[in-house]
Design a protein around this motif. Structure first.
Motif, mmCIF file in Angstrom:
data_model
loop_
_atom_site.group_PDB
_atom_site.id
_atom_site.type_symbol
_atom_site.label_atom_id
_atom_site.label_comp_id
_atom_site.label_asym_id
_atom_site.label_seq_id
_atom_site.Cartn_x
_atom_site.Cartn_y
_atom_site.Cartn_z
ATOM 1 N N GLY A 1 57.309 83.930 -47.743
ATOM 2 C CA GLY A 1 58.501 83.181 -47.366
ATOM 3 C C GLY A 1 58.267 81.681 -47.299
ATOM 4 O O GLY A 1 59.069 80.887 -47.821
ATOM 5 N N VAL A 2 57.164 81.259 -46.696
ATOM 6 C CA VAL A 2 56.858 79.829 -46.608
ATOM 7 C C VAL A 2 56.589 79.251 -47.991
ATOM 8 O O VAL A 2 57.008 78.120 -48.311
ATOM 9 N N ALA A 3 55.901 79.996 -48.848
ATOM 10 C CA ALA A 3 55.634 79.504 -50.195
ATOM 11 C C ALA A 3 56.917 79.337 -50.999
ATOM 12 O O ALA A 3 57.087 78.359 -51.739
ATOM 13 N N LEU A 4 57.831 80.260 -50.855
ATOM 14 C CA LEU A 4 59.098 80.138 -51.580
ATOM 15 C C LEU A 4 59.932 78.973 -51.074
ATOM 16 O O LEU A 4 60.674 78.345 -51.845
ATOM 17 N N MET A 5 59.832 78.667 -49.787
ATOM 18 C CA MET A 5 60.620 77.568 -49.234
ATOM 19 C C MET A 5 60.147 76.201 -49.717
ATOM 20 O O MET A 5 60.822 75.196 -49.490
ATOM 21 N N THR A 6 58.983 76.132 -50.367
ATOM 22 C CA THR A 6 58.536 74.848 -50.919
ATOM 23 C C THR A 6 59.266 74.485 -52.207
ATOM 24 O O THR A 6 59.153 73.341 -52.662
ATOM 25 N N PHE A 7 59.977 75.431 -52.799
ATOM 26 C CA PHE A 7 60.738 75.153 -54.016
ATOM 27 C C PHE A 7 62.136 74.680 -53.622
ATOM 28 O O PHE A 7 62.829 75.351 -52.844
ATOM 29 N N PRO A 8 62.596 73.543 -54.146
ATOM 30 C CA PRO A 8 63.926 73.030 -53.773
ATOM 31 C C PRO A 8 65.052 73.997 -54.115
ATOM 32 O O PRO A 8 66.041 74.094 -53.389
ATOM 33 N N SER A 9 64.932 74.718 -55.212
ATOM 34 C CA SER A 9 66.005 75.640 -55.592
ATOM 35 C C SER A 9 66.153 76.771 -54.586
ATOM 36 O O SER A 9 67.265 77.232 -54.310
ATOM 37 N N VAL A 10 65.030 77.215 -54.012
ATOM 38 C CA VAL A 10 65.093 78.285 -53.006
ATOM 39 C C VAL A 10 65.715 77.758 -51.722
ATOM 40 O O VAL A 10 66.513 78.440 -51.083
ATOM 41 N N ARG A 11 65.376 76.518 -51.334
ATOM 42 C CA ARG A 11 65.984 75.950 -50.127
ATOM 43 C C ARG A 11 67.467 75.740 -50.312
ATOM 44 O O ARG A 11 68.253 75.836 -49.361
#
Length: 398
Positions: free
Chosen positions: A144-154
């Motif tokens: 989850g934390v790794a995915l939140m580093t991508f702007p598109s996921v945020r």
């Protein structure tokens, strides 16, 4: 070119400094492991993730410091993003190793190779279940934390949160049995209903709890087969746990013999048999007549052993010994079928036998009273107190 060279030199210097610092810390902690189990486990199992995490973190700081004037360069942004992802993964690896080392240190205090290991097995079961939950939680949080580093996921975070209720309901319906087993596994770990190495009887099979997970339980059957059951089985169906409070158990061996059997002599023979074997733990040795119908007398020998495997062998030994004793020493006590033919007057001598004097009681013979399960000894008196029945109801007033 100067930017690239400066970045490379800074990265190599930061990595070298980090490795030196980690090596120094490792040399300082390693001697402490001779006196502390926790320090020894940290030195052996957390050294590698600690070295990787510190090195990657130092490299990230070096890249940020040496490329500060190249903020707009695409390669800088991509490199820093990759380093952030690696830092997240290595930090999760380090945290997981620290938690596992802590759990192993806690388990080392509880030994399961001792006779009274009920508490140790309970703690071991709980810690193993918690370990699986901990690892699963760390993996989920890391992803989850790794995915939140991508702007598109945020950017889609708000819509994901808005639809979380619907997705959660659908997922709960789709994985109802899986979630039920997971919650059942956690319940078993903390309810103390069953533990690792407990001896149980499930589905008509006698075995030992070999492995417990969040979804299934492995029962090692006495003949080395494995019975795989979902964890929800132990929360929804009854089963026998022979070692929930202690390993010592009682067992029986039953015989159907003729009415002429000398019960007291057979009782004394039972005691001689169990006293001559190390399988008997010295607690209970009782022989009783439990039934006397259908032309035979049913006799039950009740014996005790320190654990269920010893009890099985002891029961077989008692059967073999008493069967041989009846065959060789008391052949008239073997089951027989009687048929009497006489006239209607029944005045033949063999059709009427004067009653003989009743056999003397064990107390009159001066032998130990081994005819009672719920009395006659300290263990029998304690069992009588434990299994006392309800009082008789008081008659209602008329």
């Amino acid at each position: 070119m100067q930017t690239y060279l400066g970045t490379i030199v800074g990265v190599l210097a930061a990595a070298a400094i980090a490795l030196i610092v980690v090596a120094v810390v490792h040399r300082l902690v390693r001697p402490l492991g001779r006196r502390s189990l926790l320090m020894r486990e940290l030195s052996d199992h957390s050294y590698r993730p600690f070295r990787v995490a510190v090195t990657v973190l130092a490299v990230q700081f070096a890249v940020r410091a040496t490329t500060g004037y190249a903020v707009g360069e695409p390669w800088r942004q991509a490199l820093l993003h990759i380093l952030v992802l690696v830092v997240i993964v290595t930090t999760a690896w380090l945290v997981a190793s620290l938690l596992l080392v802590t759990e192993d240190t806690a388990l080392a205090r509880f030994r399961t190779d001792v006779p009274d290991n009920r508490q140790a097995r309970r703690i071991k079961t709980q810690v193993r279940i918690l370990r699986r939950v901990t690892v699963a939680a760390i993996v989920v949080l890391t992803i989850g934390v790794a995915l939140m580093t991508f702007p598109s996921v945020r950017g889609v975070g708000a819509s994901v949160l808005a639809s979380a209720g619907v997705i959660g309901a659908v997922a709960a319906l789709a994985a109802q049995s899986v979630l039920g087993n997971v919650f059942a596994g956690v319940q078993l770990a903390f309810s103390d209903a069953v533990r690792l190495d407990d001896v149980v009887v499930v589905e008509g099979e006698w075995g030992r709890i070999e492995e417990m997970t969040l979804s299934y339980v492995v029962v090692q059957i006495w003949d080395d087969r494995r019975l795989i059951l979902p964890t929800s089985y132990f929360t929804t169906k009854p089963f026998q746990n022979w070692t929930r409070t202690q390993a010592a158990v009682l067992g029986t061996a039953e015989f159907e013999v003729d009415w002429s059997v000398p019960v007291q002599t057979m009782r004394e023979e039972l005691r001689r048999a169990v006293e001559g074997t190390e399988l008997w733990d010295g607690r209970v040795c009782v022989l009783q007549v439990t039934d006397a119908v259908g032309g035979v007398v049913r006799i039950r020998a009740l014996v005790s052993a320190a654990d269920s495997p010893s009890l099985w062998d002891l029961r077989c030994l008692v059967r073999e010994h008493l069967v041989g004793w009846l065959r060789d020493q008391r052949p008239t006590a073997l089951p027989r079928t009687r048929t009497e033919i006489g006239d209607a007057n029944s005045d033949l001598a063999w059709q009427w036998v004067q009653p003989r004097r009743p056999n003397p009681t064990p107390a009159e013979q001066g032998v130990p009273d081994d005819a009672r399960v719920f009395g006659g000894s300290d263990d029998g008196d304690a069992r009588s107190t434990t299994f006392v029945g309800p009082e008789e109801p008081v008659d209602a007033p008329r």
